[in-house]
Design a protein around this motif. Structure first.
Motif, PDB file in Angstrom:
ATOM      1  N   LYS A 283      67.630  -6.824  32.045  1.00 54.16           N
ATOM      2  CA  LYS A 283      67.053  -5.896  31.070  1.00 54.16           C
ATOM      3  C   LYS A 283      66.495  -6.645  29.877  1.00 54.16           C
ATOM      4  O   LYS A 283      65.403  -6.321  29.369  1.00 54.16           O
ATOM      5  CB  LYS A 283      68.125  -4.895  30.620  1.00 54.16           C
ATOM      6  CG  LYS A 283      67.584  -3.762  29.747  1.00 54.16           C
ATOM      7  CD  LYS A 283      66.602  -2.897  30.509  1.00 54.16           C
ATOM      8  CE  LYS A 283      66.127  -1.712  29.669  1.00 54.16           C
ATOM      9  NZ  LYS A 283      65.130  -0.890  30.386  1.00 54.16           N
ATOM     10  N   ALA A 284      67.200  -7.675  29.435  1.00 53.78           N
ATOM     11  CA  ALA A 284      66.728  -8.465  28.298  1.00 53.78           C
ATOM     12  C   ALA A 284      65.428  -9.183  28.622  1.00 53.78           C
ATOM     13  O   ALA A 284      64.515  -9.266  27.795  1.00 53.78           O
ATOM     14  CB  ALA A 284      67.807  -9.476  27.888  1.00 53.78           C
ATOM     15  N   VAL A 285      65.310  -9.701  29.843  1.00 58.11           N
ATOM     16  CA  VAL A 285      64.099 -10.424  30.247  1.00 58.11           C
ATOM     17  C   VAL A 285      62.886  -9.494  30.259  1.00 58.11           C
ATOM     18  O   VAL A 285      61.809  -9.841  29.750  1.00 58.11           O
ATOM     19  CB  VAL A 285      64.297 -11.082  31.634  1.00 58.11           C
ATOM     20  CG1 VAL A 285      62.961 -11.494  32.236  1.00 58.11           C
ATOM     21  CG2 VAL A 285      65.202 -12.296  31.506  1.00 58.11           C
ATOM     22  N   VAL A 286      63.030  -8.305  30.840  1.00 50.33           N
ATOM     23  CA  VAL A 286      61.861  -7.412  30.925  1.00 50.33           C
ATOM     24  C   VAL A 286      61.473  -6.884  29.551  1.00 50.33           C
ATOM     25  O   VAL A 286      60.275  -6.663  29.278  1.00 50.33           O
ATOM     26  CB  VAL A 286      62.107  -6.252  31.919  1.00 50.33           C
ATOM     27  CG1 VAL A 286      62.331  -6.792  33.321  1.00 50.33           C
ATOM     28  CG2 VAL A 286      63.284  -5.380  31.500  1.00 50.33           C
ATOM     29  N   LEU A 287      62.443  -6.695  28.648  1.00 55.14           N
ATOM     30  CA  LEU A 287      62.118  -6.255  27.295  1.00 55.14           C
ATOM     31  C   LEU A 287      61.440  -7.375  26.514  1.00 55.14           C
ATOM     32  O   LEU A 287      60.443  -7.149  25.816  1.00 55.14           O
ATOM     33  CB  LEU A 287      63.388  -5.801  26.570  1.00 55.14           C
ATOM     34  CG  LEU A 287      64.003  -4.471  27.017  1.00 55.14           C
ATOM     35  CD1 LEU A 287      65.321  -4.215  26.298  1.00 55.14           C
ATOM     36  CD2 LEU A 287      63.034  -3.322  26.768  1.00 55.14           C
ATOM     37  N   ALA A 288      61.958  -8.593  26.644  1.00 60.37           N
ATOM     38  CA  ALA A 288      61.380  -9.723  25.926  1.00 60.37           C
ATOM     39  C   ALA A 288      59.980 -10.054  26.426  1.00 60.37           C
ATOM     40  O   ALA A 288      59.130 -10.523  25.671  1.00 60.37           O
ATOM     41  CB  ALA A 288      62.287 -10.941  26.053  1.00 60.37           C
ATOM     42  N   ALA A 289      59.714  -9.789  27.708  1.00 59.66           N
ATOM     43  CA  ALA A 289      58.397 -10.069  28.273  1.00 59.66           C
ATOM     44  C   ALA A 289      57.320  -9.173  27.664  1.00 59.66           C
ATOM     45  O   ALA A 289      56.135  -9.535  27.669  1.00 59.66           O
ATOM     46  CB  ALA A 289      58.428  -9.898  29.792  1.00 59.66           C
TER      47      ALA A 289
END
Length: 452
Positions: free
Chosen positions: A286-292
């Motif tokens: 979830k953190a990766v897709v938000l940061a992207a």
């Protein structure tokens, strides 16, 4: 009358050139239906089940378990008209000689003229001639075995062929490829098959004992050799291509993830998460897709041929998974549109499918960014290699109890390390650092997601 069709190994994924036969689910004499699963193969990407294209009766399996077969090579013969009353053509009515016709032309009796020794039967799919194949020459009609009572096509046995380049040993294409891969000279072998045809067992025996041993082999040998093939071969080539094509840069970040772990403990007791396997990896995803969203460059692709950078308005998140067949990277499609619960469910299903070796080639194509969860092995971090076609990969390390300074006091906290490798052609240092910092911030304080 019986009508025989041969099913060639299909291209189950774009670019497939060969596959290994893992399991046959049928045998000669079995009745089969359209779309019935008849065998399982292992490609360079995954294990794949192949359905039958016709109704009928299996008459012959043309490839053995463990054999590597090229795409387009027939693997099974099926009688699609088993109730026919007329007998199948015999080699006497359709000689194997190519002296009376060109390759590909129909011969008397309905047989197609082909290279002697291993040609398709009537109705079989035609194969493209190899560029380096010797020109066909005339040969005398071959002797034949007595016809079997079962309604199967009679096998043709041909004599060895002499060509301007010398003696050409008899062997089917898969056996020739096996010999080439193992470095065995077919000219030095005597075939044990009908009519002197060299079999797979002949080649393997030559490898096991290439020359008469002058002494007994050392029973204390501590080495063994395993052929490089399937998933391992494809992974190795992909990693080499990536390492020597994309200029890798790796950055590291140590994060206090105590708040994330506390939130995980609370959510596990919430009604909507009680039947869900909520792992730390789901939070990382979830953190990766938000940061992207804030740094779209990490989700882009470098197109060398077009000299363009392709920005993706979606995230197909790859998750590196270790399986008995090697490393695979299945994708969670449109992960950026999923809630935390949906991501947790998708990741659990993905991991289960990968462990069982059931990940399809389609599920491993088209990724945009990847996470490798090295923490499940107790590893803190590493320098991951970017998957070809992507621009970034995040290594998610083990979560450990470690001393940490909070408000000037050293206290025990849940800490993990992150490592981000990125393609410096697409992602500059500032962009890579910003993305890694955003992922760390979301894991250190999940409430930050409210600001994204």
């Amino acid at each position: 009358m019986p009508q025989f069709k041969q099913f060639p190994l299909p291209d189950t994924a774009e670019g497939l050139t060969e596959a290994e036969i893992l399991t046959w689910h049928v045998k000669p004499g079995d009745a089969v239906k359209v779309n019935q699963i008849i065998l399982e193969i292992e490609t360079a990407k995954a294990a794949v089940e192949l359905p039958c294209p016709w109704d009928g009766v299996v008459t012959e399996l043309l490839a053995e378990v463990g054999q590597t077969v090229e795409v387009g090579v027939p693997i099974i013969t099926i009688d699609v008209d088993p109730t026919g009353s007329a007998p199948a053509p015999t080699p006497a009515a359709a000689p194997a000689s190519t002296s009376n016709g060109k390759i590909g032309e129909e011969m008397p009796g309905g047989r197609i003229a082909t290279l002697v020794g291993y040609g398709p039967r009537a109705g079989a799919a035609k194969r493209r001639a190899r560029k380096d194949a010797p020109a066909p020459v005339a040969a005398a009609p071959a002797p034949v075995a007595a016809p079997a009572p079962a309604p199967v096509a009679a096998a043709v046995v041909a004599e060895p062929v002499a060509t301007p380049g010398g003696y050409v040993p008899l062997a089917k294409p898969p056996v020739r490829k096996l010999a080439k891969d193992l470095g065995v000279d077919l000219h030095a072998l005597s075939g044990s098959g009908p009519g002197g045809v060299i079999t797979r067992e002949d080649v393997e025996q030559a490898v096991a004992s290439p020359t008469p041993a002058p002494a007994v082999a050392d029973p204390g040998s501590r080495e063994r050799r395993v052929p490089i093939k399937g998933v391992r071969k494809a992974t190795a080539q992909a990693m080499v291509d990536s390492a020597f094509t994309a200029p890798h840069v790796t950055e590291f970040l140590t994060v206090d993830v105590t708040p994330m772990m506390e939130l995980r403990a609370r959510l596990k007791n919430a009604p909507q998460f009680r039947d869900v396997k909520l792992t730390p990896l789901a939070f990382a995803a979830k953190a990766v897709v938000l940061a992207a969203r804030r740094t779209p460059d990490v989700n882009a692709t470098w197109d060398e041929a077009a000299q363009e950078i392709v920005y993706k308005d979606y995230v197909h998140l790859g998750i590196a998974a270790a399986t008995p067949r090697g490393l695979v990277v299945p994708k969670v499609r449109d992960a950026d549109r999923m809630s935390l619960r949906e991501l947790a469910v998708a990741l659990d299903a993905l991991a289960t499918t990968a462990r069982e070796g059931r990940t399809t080639p389609a599920d491993m194509m088209g990724g945009t960014i990847t996470i490798t969860n090295v923490g499940v092995f107790g590893v803190d971090t590493g320098t991951p290699i970017i998957n070809p076609g992507e621009s970034a990969i995040l290594a998610f390390g083990a979560i450990r109890d470690m001393p940490w300074v909070v408000d000037g006091q050293v206290v025990p906290r849940k800490v993990c390390q992150l490592a981000l490798s990125f393609d410096h052609r697409v992602v500059d240092g500032q962009q890579g650092s910003q993305f890694l910092a955003d992922v760390g911030a979301l894991l250190a304080d999940p409430g930050v997601a409210m600001t994204y």
